[in-house]
Design a protein around this motif. Structure first.
Motif, PDB file in Angstrom:
ATOM      1  N   ILE A  62       0.851  -1.193   0.000  1.00 56.01           N
ATOM      2  CA  ILE A  62       0.000   0.000   0.000  1.00 56.01           C
ATOM      3  C   ILE A  62       0.887   1.243   0.000  1.00 56.01           C
ATOM      4  O   ILE A  62       1.905   1.285   0.700  1.00 56.01           O
ATOM      5  CB  ILE A  62      -0.908   0.016   1.254  1.00 56.01           C
ATOM      6  N   LEU A  63       0.491   2.238  -0.792  1.00 58.09           N
ATOM      7  CA  LEU A  63       1.140   3.549  -0.751  1.00 58.09           C
ATOM      8  C   LEU A  63       0.102   4.578  -0.334  1.00 58.09           C
ATOM      9  O   LEU A  63      -1.016   4.583  -0.856  1.00 58.09           O
ATOM     10  CB  LEU A  63       1.685   3.906  -2.146  1.00 58.09           C
ATOM     11  N   GLU A  64       0.496   5.445   0.598  1.00 61.86           N
ATOM     12  CA  GLU A  64      -0.391   6.536   1.017  1.00 61.86           C
ATOM     13  C   GLU A  64       0.335   7.863   0.795  1.00 61.86           C
ATOM     14  O   GLU A  64       1.500   7.996   1.147  1.00 61.86           O
ATOM     15  CB  GLU A  64      -0.746   6.382   2.496  1.00 61.86           C
ATOM     16  N   ILE A  65      -0.368   8.820   0.220  1.00 65.79           N
ATOM     17  CA  ILE A  65       0.189  10.182   0.095  1.00 65.79           C
ATOM     18  C   ILE A  65      -0.607  11.071   1.047  1.00 65.79           C
ATOM     19  O   ILE A  65      -1.795  11.308   0.824  1.00 65.79           O
ATOM     20  CB  ILE A  65       0.081  10.701  -1.353  1.00 65.79           C
ATOM     21  N   GLY A  66       0.049  11.541   2.122  1.00 65.40           N
ATOM     22  CA  GLY A  66      -0.640  12.343   3.139  1.00 65.40           C
ATOM     23  C   GLY A  66      -0.884  11.516   4.388  1.00 65.40           C
ATOM     24  O   GLY A  66      -1.933  10.883   4.545  1.00 65.40           O
TER      25      GLY A  66
ATOM     26  N   GLN B 204       4.499  -2.669  10.144  1.00 61.82           N
ATOM     27  CA  GLN B 204       4.023  -2.687   8.756  1.00 61.82           C
ATOM     28  C   GLN B 204       4.281  -1.373   8.019  1.00 61.82           C
ATOM     29  O   GLN B 204       4.252  -1.337   6.804  1.00 61.82           O
ATOM     30  CB  GLN B 204       2.500  -2.929   8.737  1.00 61.82           C
ATOM     31  N   ILE B 205       4.488  -0.283   8.783  1.00 56.19           N
ATOM     32  CA  ILE B 205       4.430   1.047   8.171  1.00 56.19           C
ATOM     33  C   ILE B 205       5.817   1.672   8.033  1.00 56.19           C
ATOM     34  O   ILE B 205       6.606   1.675   8.980  1.00 56.19           O
ATOM     35  CB  ILE B 205       3.523   1.978   9.014  1.00 56.19           C
ATOM     36  N   THR B 206       6.115   2.210   6.829  1.00 59.99           N
ATOM     37  CA  THR B 206       7.334   2.986   6.601  1.00 59.99           C
ATOM     38  C   THR B 206       6.928   4.409   6.275  1.00 59.99           C
ATOM     39  O   THR B 206       6.183   4.647   5.314  1.00 59.99           O
ATOM     40  CB  THR B 206       8.129   2.407   5.404  1.00 59.99           C
ATOM     41  N   LEU B 207       7.408   5.356   7.073  1.00 59.05           N
ATOM     42  CA  LEU B 207       7.109   6.765   6.827  1.00 59.05           C
ATOM     43  C   LEU B 207       8.228   7.352   5.972  1.00 59.05           C
ATOM     44  O   LEU B 207       9.405   7.246   6.313  1.00 59.05           O
ATOM     45  CB  LEU B 207       7.024   7.504   8.169  1.00 59.05           C
ATOM     46  N   VAL B 208       7.849   7.945   4.848  1.00 60.62           N
ATOM     47  CA  VAL B 208       8.838   8.597   3.984  1.00 60.62           C
ATOM     48  C   VAL B 208       8.609  10.099   4.096  1.00 60.62           C
ATOM     49  O   VAL B 208       7.505  10.592   3.848  1.00 60.62           O
ATOM     50  CB  VAL B 208       8.709   8.118   2.521  1.00 60.62           C
ATOM     51  N   GLU B 209       9.649  10.823   4.495  1.00 61.95           N
ATOM     52  CA  GLU B 209       9.518  12.257   4.767  1.00 61.95           C
ATOM     53  C   GLU B 209       9.873  13.072   3.539  1.00 61.95           C
ATOM     54  O   GLU B 209      10.938  12.891   2.967  1.00 61.95           O
ATOM     55  CB  GLU B 209      10.456  12.646   5.917  1.00 61.95           C
ATOM     56  N   GLY B 210       8.976  13.964   3.161  1.00 57.88           N
ATOM     57  CA  GLY B 210       9.279  14.843   2.034  1.00 57.88           C
ATOM     58  C   GLY B 210       8.038  15.092   1.204  1.00 57.88           C
ATOM     59  O   GLY B 210       6.933  14.654   1.555  1.00 57.88           O
ATOM     60  N   ASP B 211       8.242  15.809   0.107  1.00 58.63           N
ATOM     61  CA  ASP B 211       7.123  16.178  -0.760  1.00 58.63           C
ATOM     62  C   ASP B 211       6.886  15.077  -1.787  1.00 58.63           C
ATOM     63  O   ASP B 211       7.830  14.636  -2.456  1.00 58.63           O
ATOM     64  CB  ASP B 211       7.436  17.503  -1.465  1.00 58.63           C
TER      65      ASP B 211
ATOM     66  N   LYS C 278      -5.726  18.756  -2.944  1.00 55.90           N
ATOM     67  CA  LYS C 278      -6.667  18.314  -3.992  1.00 55.90           C
ATOM     68  C   LYS C 278      -6.251  18.706  -5.411  1.00 55.90           C
ATOM     69  O   LYS C 278      -6.486  17.973  -6.357  1.00 55.90           O
ATOM     70  CB  LYS C 278      -8.047  18.922  -3.731  1.00 55.90           C
ATOM     71  N   SER C 279      -5.647  19.893  -5.549  1.00 59.44           N
ATOM     72  CA  SER C 279      -5.297  20.346  -6.908  1.00 59.44           C
ATOM     73  C   SER C 279      -4.158  19.511  -7.487  1.00 59.44           C
ATOM     74  O   SER C 279      -3.916  19.532  -8.692  1.00 59.44           O
ATOM     75  CB  SER C 279      -4.910  21.825  -6.890  1.00 59.44           C
ATOM     76  N   LYS C 280      -3.451  18.760  -6.626  1.00 57.33           N
ATOM     77  CA  LYS C 280      -2.281  17.995  -7.067  1.00 57.33           C
ATOM     78  C   LYS C 280      -2.600  16.558  -7.486  1.00 57.33           C
ATOM     79  O   LYS C 280      -1.746  15.860  -8.019  1.00 57.33           O
ATOM     80  CB  LYS C 280      -1.222  17.960  -5.960  1.00 57.33           C
ATOM     81  N   TYR C 281      -3.809  16.103  -7.218  1.00 60.16           N
ATOM     82  CA  TYR C 281      -4.109  14.708  -7.535  1.00 60.16           C
ATOM     83  C   TYR C 281      -3.813  14.401  -8.999  1.00 60.16           C
ATOM     84  O   TYR C 281      -3.210  13.383  -9.327  1.00 60.16           O
ATOM     85  CB  TYR C 281      -5.582  14.390  -7.243  1.00 60.16           C
TER      86      TYR C 281
ATOM     87  N   TYR D 244     -10.744  23.532  -8.124  1.00 57.16           N
ATOM     88  CA  TYR D 244     -11.874  23.169  -8.996  1.00 57.16           C
ATOM     89  C   TYR D 244     -11.359  22.648 -10.342  1.00 57.16           C
ATOM     90  O   TYR D 244     -11.781  21.584 -10.821  1.00 57.16           O
ATOM     91  CB  TYR D 244     -12.749  24.412  -9.181  1.00 57.16           C
ATOM     92  N   ARG D 245     -10.418  23.392 -10.922  1.00 55.45           N
ATOM     93  CA  ARG D 245      -9.881  22.977 -12.230  1.00 55.45           C
ATOM     94  C   ARG D 245      -9.128  21.655 -12.121  1.00 55.45           C
ATOM     95  O   ARG D 245      -9.255  20.786 -12.982  1.00 55.45           O
ATOM     96  CB  ARG D 245      -8.937  24.054 -12.784  1.00 55.45           C
ATOM     97  N   GLY D 246      -8.338  21.525 -11.047  1.00 60.83           N
ATOM     98  CA  GLY D 246      -7.571  20.291 -10.841  1.00 60.83           C
ATOM     99  C   GLY D 246      -8.495  19.086 -10.711  1.00 60.83           C
ATOM    100  O   GLY D 246      -8.233  18.014 -11.277  1.00 60.83           O
ATOM    101  N   LEU D 247      -9.589  19.259  -9.978  1.00 55.35           N
ATOM    102  CA  LEU D 247     -10.520  18.138  -9.793  1.00 55.35           C
ATOM    103  C   LEU D 247     -11.233  17.808 -11.106  1.00 55.35           C
ATOM    104  O   LEU D 247     -11.432  16.631 -11.431  1.00 55.35           O
ATOM    105  CB  LEU D 247     -11.524  18.466  -8.680  1.00 55.35           C
ATOM    106  N   HIS D 248     -11.604  18.841 -11.881  1.00 51.70           N
ATOM    107  CA  HIS D 248     -12.245  18.553 -13.162  1.00 51.70           C
ATOM    108  C   HIS D 248     -11.293  17.890 -14.146  1.00 51.70           C
ATOM    109  O   HIS D 248     -11.695  16.987 -14.900  1.00 51.70           O
ATOM    110  CB  HIS D 248     -12.891  19.809 -13.751  1.00 51.70           C
ATOM    111  N   ARG D 249     -10.033  18.276 -14.116  1.00 50.61           N
ATOM    112  CA  ARG D 249      -9.045  17.586 -14.970  1.00 50.61           C
ATOM    113  C   ARG D 249      -8.933  16.118 -14.535  1.00 50.61           C
ATOM    114  O   ARG D 249      -8.811  15.210 -15.363  1.00 50.61           O
ATOM    115  CB  ARG D 249      -7.683  18.267 -14.873  1.00 50.61           C
TER     116      ARG D 249
END
Ligand code: SAH
Length: 235
Positions: A72-76, A120-127, A148-151, A194-199
């Motif tokens: 599993i990968l989680e962003i955030g 089970q969990i590895t925390l990766v620090e950074g952007d 949200k705009s980055k998805y 809004y634009r990011g989500l519509h894209r």
């Protein structure tokens, strides 16, 4: 004084996209979090830290217990609530979770040290912008819960690192209902999101390489399943 973190707790959670009384029913009548997950949920509420709402947590438990993803990968990450919930629901899974906010990293580290019993969990620090291209693993499930705009920006890399048949779950895609309005009615400061989500919707909802489904839990989940080796996204 309880410390509050400037995490911009999601104002859309106060504008539910489903009838209030149904949201209340989903939050109050579905089995409550227990043990350390209850502790973390309470901490998040007290400190104004956004974590997945209860109806989403309940759905995650159901989904992960059913599909038992291995990687599993989680962003955030925030304080690690959703990562620990996933670890508990899929006990044989390995979870990599990315977080860039130093205050959240410190809290997540403490929580993983205390509650990640099976390591089970590895925390990766950074952007995630920098880190996603450097991942060299393939995941069965990716949970995107960041800006949200980055998805739509992250999605191409995420799909490259997703197994065939793998799932992507994207949180908070309804912008409190704004996504259903015409652009002119959206406040200027909200238009990038809004634009990011519509894209994101244009790229995924009717893509032959994906099976997609919008689910009105919390502020909206977008569920994707990768059905082709190469998923073509519009430029
Ligand atoms: N998934 C968590 C909540 C995450 S809140 C839970 O339900 O328990 C969103 C988090 O994403 C915030 O802590 C924020 O700092 C982080 N974030 C936002 N954009 C990011 C990025 N580009 N890279 C890494 N972390 C990011």
């Amino acid at each position: 004084m309880v410390k509050t973190y400037n995490q911009g707790s999601n104002p859309n959670m106060r504008r539910p996209v489903v009838k209030e009384e149904i949201v209340t029913l989903m939050r109050e009548q579905q089995a409550q979090n227990k043990g350390h997950l209850k502790v973390l949920e309470t901490f998040a509420k007290e400190h104004n830290i956004p974590i997945i709402p209860h109806e989403t947590a309940v759905y995650f438990r159901w989904l992960l217990e059913s599909i038992q993803p291995k990687k599993i990968l989680e962003i955030g990450t925030a304080i690690g609530f959703s990562a620990l919930l996933m670890a508990d629901s899929a006990k044989a899974s390995q979870i990599t979770t990315i977080e860039r906010n130093p205050e959240m990293i410190a809290l997540a580290k403490e929580n993983f040290a205390q509650y990640d019993e099976r390591g089970q969990i590895t925390l990766v620090e950074g952007d995630a912008v920098d880190l996603l291209t450097r991942l060299d693993e393939t995941y069965d499930l990716v949970f995107m819960d960041s800006a949200k705009s980055k998805y739509i920006v992250f999605l191409p890399e995420v799909l490259k690192h997703l197994s065939l048949g793998g799932l992507v779950v994207i949180d908070d895609v309804f912008q409190g209902g704004d996504v259903a309005l015409p652009l002119e009615e959206i406040k200027r400061g909200q238009r990038a999101i809004y634009r990011g989500l519509h894209r994101l919707f244009d790229a995924t909802l009717d893509n032959p390489g994906l099976t997609a489904s919008l689910l009105p839990l919390g502020d909206g989940l977008l569920l994707l399943r990768k059905t082709a080796d190469e998923v073509v996204l519009p430029d």
